[in-house]
Design a protein around this motif. Structure first.
Motif, short mmCIF file in Angstrom:
data_model
loop_
_atom_site.label_atom_id
_atom_site.label_comp_id
_atom_site.label_asym_id
_atom_site.label_seq_id
_atom_site.Cartn_x
_atom_site.Cartn_y
_atom_site.Cartn_z
N TRP A 46 -19.14 -7.14 2.63
CA TRP A 46 -18.41 -8.04 1.73
C TRP A 46 -18.21 -7.39 0.37
N GLU A 47 -19.25 -6.75 -0.14
CA GLU A 47 -19.14 -6.09 -1.44
C GLU A 47 -18.09 -4.99 -1.42
N ALA A 48 -18.03 -4.22 -0.32
CA ALA A 48 -17.02 -3.17 -0.19
C ALA A 48 -15.62 -3.78 -0.12
N GLU A 49 -15.48 -4.86 0.64
CA GLU A 49 -14.18 -5.53 0.76
C GLU A 49 -13.73 -6.12 -0.57
N ILE A 50 -14.65 -6.71 -1.29
CA ILE A 50 -14.32 -7.27 -2.61
C ILE A 50 -13.86 -6.15 -3.55
N GLY A 51 -14.56 -5.03 -3.54
CA GLY A 51 -14.16 -3.89 -4.37
C GLY A 51 -12.77 -3.40 -4.03
N LYS A 52 -12.47 -3.32 -2.72
CA LYS A 52 -11.14 -2.89 -2.27
C LYS A 52 -10.07 -3.86 -2.75
N ARG A 53 -10.33 -5.16 -2.61
CA ARG A 53 -9.34 -6.16 -3.00
C ARG A 53 -9.12 -6.18 -4.52
N VAL A 54 -10.17 -6.01 -5.28
CA VAL A 54 -10.03 -5.96 -6.74
C VAL A 54 -9.18 -4.76 -7.13
N ALA A 55 -9.43 -3.62 -6.49
CA ALA A 55 -8.63 -2.42 -6.77
C ALA A 55 -7.16 -2.65 -6.43
N GLU A 56 -6.88 -3.32 -5.32
CA GLU A 56 -5.50 -3.62 -4.93
C GLU A 56 -4.84 -4.55 -5.94
N LEU A 57 -5.59 -5.54 -6.41
CA LEU A 57 -5.04 -6.46 -7.42
C LEU A 57 -4.74 -5.71 -8.72
N ASN A 58 -5.70 -4.89 -9.15
CA ASN A 58 -5.54 -4.15 -10.41
C ASN A 58 -4.39 -3.15 -10.36
N SER A 59 -4.13 -2.59 -9.18
CA SER A 59 -3.06 -1.59 -9.05
C SER A 59 -1.70 -2.24 -8.81
N GLY A 60 -1.69 -3.54 -8.54
CA GLY A 60 -0.42 -4.23 -8.27
C GLY A 60 0.01 -4.14 -6.82
N GLN A 61 -0.81 -3.58 -5.95
CA GLN A 61 -0.47 -3.44 -4.53
C GLN A 61 -0.61 -4.75 -3.78
N ALA A 62 -1.46 -5.64 -4.24
CA ALA A 62 -1.72 -6.88 -3.52
C ALA A 62 -0.61 -7.89 -3.78
N ARG A 63 -0.22 -8.59 -2.73
CA ARG A 63 0.75 -9.68 -2.85
C ARG A 63 -0.05 -10.97 -2.97
N THR A 64 0.13 -11.70 -4.05
CA THR A 64 -0.67 -12.90 -4.29
C THR A 64 0.12 -14.16 -4.00
N THR A 65 -0.62 -15.24 -3.77
CA THR A 65 -0.04 -16.56 -3.52
C THR A 65 -0.77 -17.56 -4.40
N SER A 66 -0.04 -18.47 -5.00
CA SER A 66 -0.67 -19.46 -5.87
C SER A 66 -1.58 -20.38 -5.08
N TRP A 67 -2.59 -20.94 -5.75
CA TRP A 67 -3.51 -21.87 -5.11
C TRP A 67 -2.74 -23.08 -4.58
N ALA A 68 -1.75 -23.56 -5.33
CA ALA A 68 -0.97 -24.73 -4.90
C ALA A 68 -0.30 -24.47 -3.55
N GLU A 69 0.25 -23.27 -3.37
CA GLU A 69 0.92 -22.93 -2.11
C GLU A 69 -0.09 -22.78 -0.97
N VAL A 70 -1.21 -22.13 -1.24
CA VAL A 70 -2.25 -21.96 -0.22
C VAL A 70 -2.78 -23.33 0.22
N ARG A 71 -3.07 -24.19 -0.73
CA ARG A 71 -3.58 -25.53 -0.42
C ARG A 71 -2.57 -26.30 0.41
#
Length: 82
Positions: A46-71
């Motif tokens: 989990w810690e490795a996955e969290i690190g990977k996801r944070v790096a993707e967010l910081n680099s702009g590679q991750a596609r995000t979805t608002s909480w309202a849409e996810v809910r």
């Protein structure tokens, strides 16, 4: 991993109807009651996955979805379509 029984599914549906703060308190309480039974390998993964996801967010590679849409999407999946 244990299977989700109808009782657990019903509890999950009820939990999803709680406010974010109530969901957070419930999740914290459930995790705390595991009694330290968290597998170290799982924790490290989990810690490795969290690190990977944070790096993707910081680099702009991750596609995000608002909480309202996810809910909204998750509520539409429930049997009674809250």
């Amino acid at each position: 991993m244990a299977q989700m029984t109808p009782e657990v599914s019903k509890l999950l549906e009820q939990a999803l109807s709680l406010s974010v703060e109530e969901q957070e308190a419930l999740a914290d309480s459930l995790i705390s009651n595991l009694g330290g039974k968290v597998d170290e390998g799982v924790q490290a993964a989990w810690e490795a996955e969290i690190g990977k996801r944070v790096a993707e967010l910081n680099s702009g590679q991750a596609r995000t979805t608002s909480w309202a849409e996810v809910r909204k999407r998750n509520l539409e999946k429930l049997p009674n379509g809250h």
